[in-house]
Scaffold this active site. Structure first.
Site, PDB file in Angstrom:
ATOM      1  N   HIS A   1      25.821  24.371 -15.158  1.00 13.19           N
ATOM      2  CA  HIS A   1      25.869  22.915 -14.968  1.00 13.19           C
ATOM      3  C   HIS A   1      24.495  22.260 -15.146  1.00 13.19           C
ATOM      4  O   HIS A   1      24.340  21.296 -15.867  1.00 13.19           O
ATOM      5  CB  HIS A   1      26.364  22.589 -13.557  1.00 13.19           C
ATOM      6  CG  HIS A   1      27.707  23.139 -13.214  1.00 13.19           C
ATOM      7  ND1 HIS A   1      28.889  22.660 -13.743  1.00 13.19           N
ATOM      8  CD2 HIS A   1      28.065  24.140 -12.366  1.00 13.19           C
ATOM      9  CE1 HIS A   1      29.917  23.335 -13.233  1.00 13.19           C
ATOM     10  NE2 HIS A   1      29.443  24.227 -12.402  1.00 13.19           N
TER      11      HIS A   1
HETATM   12  O1  RIB Z   1      28.693  20.822  -9.264  1.00 16.53           O
HETATM   13  C1  RIB Z   1      27.604  21.545  -9.774  1.00 16.53           C
HETATM   14  C2  RIB Z   1      26.349  21.150  -9.072  1.00 16.53           C
HETATM   15  O2  RIB Z   1      26.438  21.499  -7.695  1.00 16.53           O
HETATM   16  C3  RIB Z   1      25.104  21.893  -9.602  1.00 16.53           C
HETATM   17  O3  RIB Z   1      23.980  21.051  -9.514  1.00 16.53           O
HETATM   18  C4  RIB Z   1      24.959  23.048  -8.651  1.00 16.53           C
HETATM   19  O4  RIB Z   1      23.592  23.478  -8.516  1.00 16.53           O
HETATM   20  C5  RIB Z   1      25.425  22.430  -7.366  1.00 16.53           C
HETATM   21  O5  RIB Z   1      24.327  21.730  -6.806  1.00 16.53           O
END
Ligand code: RIB
Ligand code: CA
Length: 317
Positions: free
Chosen positions: A240
């Protein structure tokens, strides 16, 4: 001319990968500073991890500041089951020798970006809950003139990951997120629409394992992901937080469109939902701006190739 960026983060396994990728691209990105925000783990743990990562990467020259220890209004919700007790999977970061630049998160970010030369701006890369950035834009409205855009890992117009409707970073602090989305600053929303298509596979983790100490540590972190409830039994993990970094480095592999967005700040199942507001009656009446570029799609193999290139080639200065 390098692009000035500021990274706001809650490291976090995928944060660590994204920060490594950003430093690997130091021919194109000038990392002005890193601010830690409570999210994946407590503020103490994520701040320690941010310091430790800069030492690991030989970049003690980059400021690290401790930010908000909890959301503006909501209770903090940490994801120890996904990121581990120390926030970096199977890696116990151990001690750090360098000092924090400040413990005044938003105020320090404001001070540093306002110090930039008059003709320069900064791109905020946000890969955790938006508490620090919400405080920044509300407490220091003139900061907006120095921010050219906020490239945010957060939100979703498809399914959620922390609830059926919401992505974690937005859900964790929906009030801060709505402040940021309504700030008028151009936003690039890298939500689950696109980040779920931005993956590394198990053989990538094996490749990292064959690298040097940095790659081996990333491999240990990512192996925890595959053992975690979120990815158990799967062949790929979503990177992500690397999406905002790769968006800045190779924008042509991504596509999307601009919208006016609001964040649901309810207590119900819609908490943290990012809502496309263009068609709403109040959109016209509220003069809402289509200031959010929602990234929808990506050339997934190009993403994976470019991210692995960065991770395998990162070198200490
Ligand atoms: O939903 C994904 C996010 O949530 C990313 O930033 C991961 O590190 C968590 O913080
Ligand atoms: Ca994160």
């Amino acid at each position: 001319m390098k692009r000035n960026i500021w990274i706001d983060t809650d490291p976090g396994i995928d944060d660590a990968v994204a920060i490594t990728a950003a430093f690997a691209a130091d021919d194109r990105l000038n990392i002005c500073g890193i601010s830690a925000v409570a999210g994946n783990q407590t503020i103490d743990i994520v701040t320690h991890n941010a310091l430790w990562l800069t030492e690991l990467l030989g970049r003690e020259d980059v400021s690290v500041v401790r930010g908000a220890d909890r959301p503006l209004i909501r209770e903090a919700y940490h994801a120890g089951d996904i990121h581990g007790a120390y926030g970096l999977g199977y890696v116990n970061p151990g001690g750090v020798s360098r000092q924090l630049s400040s413990e005044q998160g938003a105020a320090y970010i404001y001070q540093r970006i306002m110090e930039l030369p008059q003709e320069e701006k900064v791109t905020m890369v946000t890969i955790g809950p938006l508490t620090n950035i919400g405080l920044l834009v509300r407490a220091f409205p003139d900061a907006a003139q120095k921010i050219d855009q906020i490239v945010c890992m957060g939100g979703s117009t498809v399914e959620g990951n922390i609830t059926a409707t919401a992505e974690y970073n937005i859900w964790a602090d929906p009030e801060a997120a709505d402040m940021v989305f309504q700030s008028g600053i151009p936003i690039v929303m890298c939500g689950l629409d696109v980040t779920m298509k931005c993956i590394l596979r198990k053989d990538d983790i094996d490749t990292l394992e064959k690298g040097d100490d940095i790659q081996k540590l990333l491999s240990k972190m990512l192996t925890f992901y595959f053992d975690s409830p979120a990815y158990k039994g799967m062949e790929a993990v979503a990177m992500h937080d690397s999406v905002p970094v790769l968006y800045l480095l190779c924008p042509d592999i991504f596509s999307g469109e601009a919208h006016a967005m609001r964040v649901s700040c309810t207590e119900d199942m819609c908490r943290g939902m990012t809502v496309i507001y263009d068609g709403a009656y109040t959109y016209a009446n509220r003069g809402l701006l289509k200031n959010v570029f929602v990234v929808r799609d990506v050339d997934g193999s190009a993403f994976r190739r470019e991210l692995m290139k960065l991770l395998m080639n990162v070198r200490r200065p």
